[in-house]
Scaffold this motif. Sequence first.
Motif, short mmCIF file in Angstrom:
data_model
loop_
_atom_site.label_atom_id
_atom_site.label_comp_id
_atom_site.label_asym_id
_atom_site.label_seq_id
_atom_site.Cartn_x
_atom_site.Cartn_y
_atom_site.Cartn_z
N PRO A 94 50.94 14.33 21.33
CA PRO A 94 51.83 14.82 20.73
C PRO A 94 52.93 13.60 19.66
N PRO A 95 53.35 13.90 19.36
CA PRO A 95 54.05 12.26 18.96
C PRO A 95 55.14 11.33 19.36
N PRO A 96 55.12 10.19 18.77
CA PRO A 96 55.53 9.40 20.14
C PRO A 96 56.79 9.22 19.95
N HIS A 97 56.91 9.57 20.97
CA HIS A 97 59.31 9.56 20.88
C HIS A 97 59.36 7.93 22.18
N TRP A 176 62.09 6.17 14.40
CA TRP A 176 62.21 7.32 12.92
C TRP A 176 61.16 7.98 12.95
N LEU A 177 60.08 7.81 13.86
CA LEU A 177 58.92 8.39 14.13
C LEU A 177 59.41 9.91 14.99
N VAL A 182 58.34 13.70 11.28
CA VAL A 182 57.52 12.81 10.86
C VAL A 182 56.46 12.24 12.35
N GLY A 183 57.02 12.22 13.28
CA GLY A 183 55.73 11.44 14.46
C GLY A 183 54.11 12.48 14.30
N ARG A 188 48.56 12.34 12.25
CA ARG A 188 47.57 13.16 11.52
C ARG A 188 46.96 12.12 10.53
N SER A 189 47.74 11.35 10.46
CA SER A 189 47.38 10.07 8.93
C SER A 189 46.89 8.66 10.25
N THR A 190 46.83 8.78 10.69
CA THR A 190 46.46 7.56 11.84
C THR A 190 45.06 8.20 12.21
N GLY A 191 45.24 8.96 12.72
CA GLY A 191 43.62 9.91 12.84
C GLY A 191 42.78 10.27 12.33
#
Length: 208
Positions: A94-97, A176-177, A182-183, A188-191
């Motif tokens: 899940p996106p970081p929060h 921002w993430l 965006v998150g 997905r980019s880092t993965g």
Amino acid sequence: MSFEIWLLYLGATIGLSLTPGPNGLLALSHGASHGVRRSTATIAGGVFGFVILMAISMAGMGALLLASEQAFFIAKIIGALYLVYLGIKTWRAPPPHVEAQNPENTKPAKALFSQGLFVALSNPKVIIFFAAFLPQFIDPQQPQLLQFAILAVTFAVTEFLVELILSASANRMIPWLSRGNVGKWFNRSTGSLFIVMGGFLAAVNRNV
């Protein structure tokens, strides 16, 4: 080892630490997901893994991997599969929060340390690199154990500080993430990068 040689090694180590790699990427990802304080466990695990690889290289494992195609292939495939697994897991996370840094939602420090450690240990290319890199800075006329200790501590401190900076930078990016998708795209980019690194690791040959 002269002071001039040590300064040269320090400069080379800084350059090596600044080169993008799986552990730096993991520090960045965990800094965003868990916060800089908790990600120090990840960084410590990675640094400890690198010190182990340095010790293995100095003990002759680098020469073994260079001599044995089968040993190198097995170590390479295991490392590559783990990086691909980590990439898929990061992609699906899940996106970081900000609330993700709540202790109830974060992994224990032991798990973060283990992940950083295994990512560092998963690349046999690093063993060969250290086997070729470290002897350049060791004076055979002086006690080698003391010189190795100096090289290992210098590398460990440099790598830890560089990854800590990456983690701290990621932590400041959390607000921002947390916006929109965006998150999700960050994960997905880092993965994807982890998966690509795994593919490169599987494809490397035995030349340093």
